[in-house]
Design an enzyme around this catalytic site. Structure first.
Site, PDB file in Angstrom:
ATOM      1  N   TYR A  32       0.823  -1.208   0.000  1.00 32.59           N
ATOM      2  CA  TYR A  32       0.000   0.000   0.000  1.00 32.59           C
ATOM      3  C   TYR A  32       0.863   1.267   0.000  1.00 32.59           C
ATOM      4  O   TYR A  32       1.636   1.488  -0.917  1.00 32.59           O
ATOM      5  CB  TYR A  32      -1.008  -0.040   1.154  1.00 32.59           C
ATOM      6  CG  TYR A  32      -2.171  -0.981   0.865  1.00 32.59           C
ATOM      7  CD1 TYR A  32      -3.204  -0.607   0.026  1.00 32.59           C
ATOM      8  CD2 TYR A  32      -2.202  -2.270   1.409  1.00 32.59           C
ATOM      9  CE1 TYR A  32      -4.272  -1.467  -0.258  1.00 32.59           C
ATOM     10  CE2 TYR A  32      -3.261  -3.148   1.134  1.00 32.59           C
ATOM     11  CZ  TYR A  32      -4.289  -2.724   0.286  1.00 32.59           C
ATOM     12  OH  TYR A  32      -5.326  -3.580  -0.005  1.00 32.59           O
ATOM     13  N   SER A  33       0.778   2.116   1.020  1.00 33.54           N
ATOM     14  CA  SER A  33       1.400   3.441   0.944  1.00 33.54           C
ATOM     15  C   SER A  33       2.916   3.426   1.005  1.00 33.54           C
ATOM     16  O   SER A  33       3.545   4.476   0.797  1.00 33.54           O
ATOM     17  CB  SER A  33       0.848   4.354   2.041  1.00 33.54           C
ATOM     18  OG  SER A  33      -0.470   4.731   1.739  1.00 33.54           O
ATOM     19  N   MET A  34       3.537   2.274   1.253  1.00 32.87           N
ATOM     20  CA  MET A  34       4.984   2.195   1.085  1.00 32.87           C
ATOM     21  C   MET A  34       5.358   2.264  -0.397  1.00 32.87           C
ATOM     22  O   MET A  34       6.536   2.342  -0.746  1.00 32.87           O
ATOM     23  CB  MET A  34       5.534   0.935   1.755  1.00 32.87           C
ATOM     24  CG  MET A  34       5.637   1.106   3.266  1.00 32.87           C
ATOM     25  SD  MET A  34       5.867  -0.425   4.224  1.00 32.87           S
ATOM     26  CE  MET A  34       7.253  -1.206   3.436  1.00 32.87           C
ATOM     27  N   THR A  35       4.340   2.290  -1.272  1.00 31.02           N
ATOM     28  CA  THR A  35       4.537   2.611  -2.687  1.00 31.02           C
ATOM     29  C   THR A  35       4.986   4.055  -2.863  1.00 31.02           C
ATOM     30  O   THR A  35       5.739   4.379  -3.804  1.00 31.02           O
ATOM     31  CB  THR A  35       3.221   2.393  -3.462  1.00 31.02           C
ATOM     32  OG1 THR A  35       2.783   1.045  -3.292  1.00 31.02           O
ATOM     33  CG2 THR A  35       3.368   2.692  -4.944  1.00 31.02           C
ATOM     34  N   LYS A  36       4.531   4.939  -2.002  1.00 30.16           N
ATOM     35  CA  LYS A  36       4.752   6.382  -2.200  1.00 30.16           C
ATOM     36  C   LYS A  36       6.220   6.779  -2.289  1.00 30.16           C
ATOM     37  O   LYS A  36       6.594   7.580  -3.166  1.00 30.16           O
ATOM     38  CB  LYS A  36       4.043   7.174  -1.092  1.00 30.16           C
ATOM     39  CG  LYS A  36       2.530   7.147  -1.190  1.00 30.16           C
ATOM     40  CD  LYS A  36       1.888   7.952  -0.063  1.00 30.16           C
ATOM     41  CE  LYS A  36       0.378   8.089  -0.251  1.00 30.16           C
ATOM     42  NZ  LYS A  36      -0.341   6.818  -0.059  1.00 30.16           N
TER      43      LYS A  36
END
Length: 407
Positions: A75-79
């Protein structure tokens, strides 16, 4: 495929073995009492893994254990990966962080800011200044998430079908155009509000590079770093390694829940939260960050650019709490600044959990987290797969890892 194993004994990495045992027992208890299905924890110093634990199950119903090569929706570790992609394009001169976004995505050329009203009676005004690319990287653009339920613009997102950031069946380009038609919550650069900004960055990457987001990531970041298990979808031969996604129940247990589709290439490529990865792969990404933009002779970014990404970029040294919109003015954001898609510790005396000055990282909504502590040359990653309601494991994770640093 990248491998992850414990390279040295804890003491050789400057880690306290007894403190690490306490850490493992704490999180094993979360599993044994049904709050987590399983977890993977890796702590490295100077690039050498001094502690690696895989405990519990990646699929409870099937009885499949967590293993070092388990695949996780991060999820937001994609950012941070998206931030690296934007900075690559900036280094090549194909964009500037101070470019108005409208120069590349014309739908954002004349942003408007919410003034009053709701529904069809909303009043807006022209933004006081342009929306810059750096505003997207620092979450100061004025965009939002529909699920906040804190501001009238949040409601406008929900009315537009954006409660979960993307209308059903929509692709990235049409979704980002929809964002552009909605008003900003505030003038760009004047507050911090965690938002859909990284999806906009994903579309920016596509337009500037001329490639789909997944292709750009694969060619410019994932391939060069040897992150062969990371992408926006999994292949058939990887399916048996994918962790089941769970949600926390009202009673504090867990149950399977649907997540972003990852079997087959998704129509919506989310730069905000779309990646699947493994602990070995993400260790390599953290190593690239720790080493100042280079890994195994492959340099993605100059050290100065990586340093800019990982230092506080909020104006005047503000914190996420002091500069944040109301949804973020909470104690957990004290002592934290924000770089380019990573939080940065600016005042360890004020953070909710023990930390060190300059530590940076981010988390994912399904209970994944990473951080890099430059002062102690430490990297940490934690992988599980639960969307929580009340469960908060990261403060105790930080406290227990902090206690395990022997010097």
């Amino acid at each position: 495929m990248a491998q992850l194993r414990q390279d040295v004994e804890p003491a050789e990495a400057g880690l306290d073995a007894a403190a690490l045992e306490r850490l493992d027992r704490c999180f094993a208890r979360h599993v044994d009492e049904g709050r987590l299905p399983g977890f993977l924890l890796a702590v490295a110093r100077g690039g050498r893994v001094g502690h690696l634990t895989a405990y519990g199950l990646r699929d409870v119903a099937a009885g499949l254990p967590v293993e070092p090569d388990t695949l996780w929706r991060i999820y937001s570790m994609t950012k941070p990966v998206t931030a690296v992609a934007v900075l690559l394009l900036a280094e090549e001169g194909r964009l500037s962080l101070d470019d108005p976004l409208g120069r590349h995505l014309p739908a954002f050329a004349e942003p408007r800011v919410y003034e009053s009203g709701s529904g069809t009676a909303v009043r807006t005004r022209p933004a006081a200044g342009p929306l810059l690319i750096r505003h997207l990287l620092t979450h100061t653009a004025g965009l939002t998430f529909g699920y906040y339920h804190r501001h009238p613009v949040d409601a406008l997102y929900r009315e537009a079908g954006l409660e979960y950031s993307v209308p059903p069946g929509a692709a990235l380009a049409e979704t980002v155009d929809l964002y552009a038609r909605l008003p900003l919550q505030f003038d760009p650069g004047t507050q911090w509000n965690y938002s859909v900004a990284s999806n906009v960055l994903g579309r920016l990457i596509e337009v500037v590079s001329g490639q789909p987001l997944d292709a750009f990531f694969a060619e410019r970041i994932l391939g060069p770093l040897g992150m062969t298990d990371t992408g926006f979808h999994i292949e058939p031969h990887q399916e048996d390694r994918l962790a089941e996604l769970y949600g926390e129940t009202d009673e504090g247990g867990i149950e399977p829940v649907p997540g972003l589709p990852v079997r087959g290439r998704p129509r919506f490529l989310s730069g905000s939260g779309g990646l699947v990865s493994s602990a070995p792969d993400f260790h390599r990404f953290m190593e690239m960050l720790r080493r100042g933009g280079e890994l195994d002779g492959v340099r993605l970014l100059p050290p100065g650019t990586l340093a800019a990404m990982t230092r506080n970029q909020l104006p005047g040294g503000a914190t996420v709490r002091s500069f944040g919109a109301p949804a973020h003015q909470e104690a957990g954001n004290d002592g934290l600044g924000f770089g380019f898609n990573v939080s940065v510790v600016t005042d360890p005396a004020r953070t909710l959990a023990p930390s060190h000055l300059g530590t940076y990282g981010w988390t994912g909504v399904a209970t994944t987290a990473f951080w890099v502590d430059p002062a102690h040359d430490v990297t940490v990653q934690f992988m599980s797969q639960v969307r929580p309601k009340r469960l908060k494991v990261f403060p105790e994770l930080r406290r227990l890892v902090h206690a395990a640093l022997a010097d």
